[in-house]
Design a protein around this motif. Structure first.
Motif, PDB file in Angstrom:
ATOM      1  N   VAL A  80       2.788   4.421   9.900  1.00  0.00           N
ATOM      2  CA  VAL A  80       1.485   3.857   9.682  1.00  0.00           C
ATOM      3  C   VAL A  80       1.029   2.554   8.743  1.00  0.00           C
ATOM      4  CG1 VAL A  80      -0.113   3.690   7.267  1.00  0.00           C
ATOM      5  CG2 VAL A  80       0.771   6.614   8.322  1.00  0.00           C
ATOM      6  N   TRP A  81       3.158   2.149   8.164  1.00  0.00           N
ATOM      7  CA  TRP A  81       2.857   0.265   8.000  1.00  0.00           C
ATOM      8  C   TRP A  81       3.077  -0.159   9.547  1.00  0.00           C
ATOM      9  CZ3 TRP A  81       7.656  -1.686   9.662  1.00  0.00           C
ATOM     10  CH2 TRP A  81       7.320  -3.752   9.064  1.00  0.00           C
ATOM     11  N   TRP A  82       3.486   0.086  10.466  1.00  0.00           N
ATOM     12  CA  TRP A  82       3.453  -0.239  11.550  1.00  0.00           C
ATOM     13  C   TRP A  82       2.344  -0.920  12.636  1.00  0.00           C
ATOM     14  CZ3 TRP A  82       7.342  -3.526  14.217  1.00  0.00           C
ATOM     15  CH2 TRP A  82       7.061  -3.609  15.469  1.00  0.00           C
ATOM     16  N   GLU A  83       1.712   0.522  12.662  1.00  0.00           N
ATOM     17  CA  GLU A  83       0.321   0.730  12.889  1.00  0.00           C
ATOM     18  C   GLU A  83      -0.557   0.263  12.741  1.00  0.00           C
ATOM     19  OE1 GLU A  83      -0.453   2.705  16.000  1.00  0.00           O
ATOM     20  OE2 GLU A  83       1.311   3.650  16.163  1.00  0.00           O
ATOM     21  N   GLU A  84      -0.710  -0.266  11.702  1.00  0.00           N
ATOM     22  CA  GLU A  84      -1.390  -1.083  10.735  1.00  0.00           C
ATOM     23  C   GLU A  84      -1.056  -2.424  10.405  1.00  0.00           C
ATOM     24  OE1 GLU A  84      -2.797   0.881   7.297  1.00  0.00           O
ATOM     25  OE2 GLU A  84      -3.795   2.782   8.069  1.00  0.00           O
ATOM     26  N   ASN A  85      -0.655  -3.567  11.432  1.00  0.00           N
ATOM     27  CA  ASN A  85      -0.232  -4.482  11.531  1.00  0.00           C
ATOM     28  C   ASN A  85       1.367  -5.162  10.674  1.00  0.00           C
ATOM     29  OD1 ASN A  85      -0.860  -7.234  12.456  1.00  0.00           O
ATOM     30  ND2 ASN A  85      -1.885  -7.884  10.216  1.00  0.00           N
ATOM     31  N   HIS A  88       1.071  -1.334  -0.103  1.00  0.00           N
ATOM     32  CA  HIS A  88      -0.217   0.120   0.438  1.00  0.00           C
ATOM     33  C   HIS A  88       0.130   1.347   0.065  1.00  0.00           C
ATOM     34  CE1 HIS A  88      -3.772  -2.808   1.220  1.00  0.00           C
ATOM     35  NE2 HIS A  88      -2.681  -3.346   1.162  1.00  0.00           N
ATOM     36  N   GLU A  90       2.430  -5.544   7.830  1.00  0.00           N
ATOM     37  CA  GLU A  90       2.366  -6.750   6.919  1.00  0.00           C
ATOM     38  C   GLU A  90       3.488  -7.029   6.399  1.00  0.00           C
ATOM     39  OE1 GLU A  90       0.045  -5.877   3.378  1.00  0.00           O
ATOM     40  OE2 GLU A  90      -0.417  -7.299   2.937  1.00  0.00           O
ATOM     41  N   THR A  94       2.234   2.798   2.270  1.00  0.00           N
ATOM     42  CA  THR A  94       2.263   3.075   3.132  1.00  0.00           C
ATOM     43  C   THR A  94       3.625   4.124   4.048  1.00  0.00           C
ATOM     44  OG1 THR A  94       2.352   1.729   4.722  1.00  0.00           O
ATOM     45  CG2 THR A  94       0.031   2.723   4.087  1.00  0.00           C
TER      46      THR A  94
END
Length: 57
Positions: free
Chosen positions: A10-15, A4, A17, A6
């Motif tokens: 943000v990548w860290w906060e959103e799991n 995505h 991936e 990011t």
């Protein structure tokens, strides 16, 4: 970072991936987990153990 594209925080906060294959073959680096990093128009892939996110206060 990631598919995505990011920011690292943000990548860290959103799991956080990462890409990981289910099938494992011995004696090859192609089976290692990795994360895509998009930086200044280029794409890189690194193992997620090398990710370090620093927050300035």
């Amino acid at each position: 970072m990631g598919p995505h594209k990011t920011s690292p925080s943000v990548w860290w906060e959103e799991n956080a991936e990462i890409w990981s294959r289910n099938k494992r073959e011995e004696d090859t680096m192609y089976q290692l987990d990795f994360i895509w990093i998009h930086y200044k128009g280029k794409e890189y892939r690194i193992n997620p153990i090398f990710i370090q996110i620093v927050v300035e206060s």
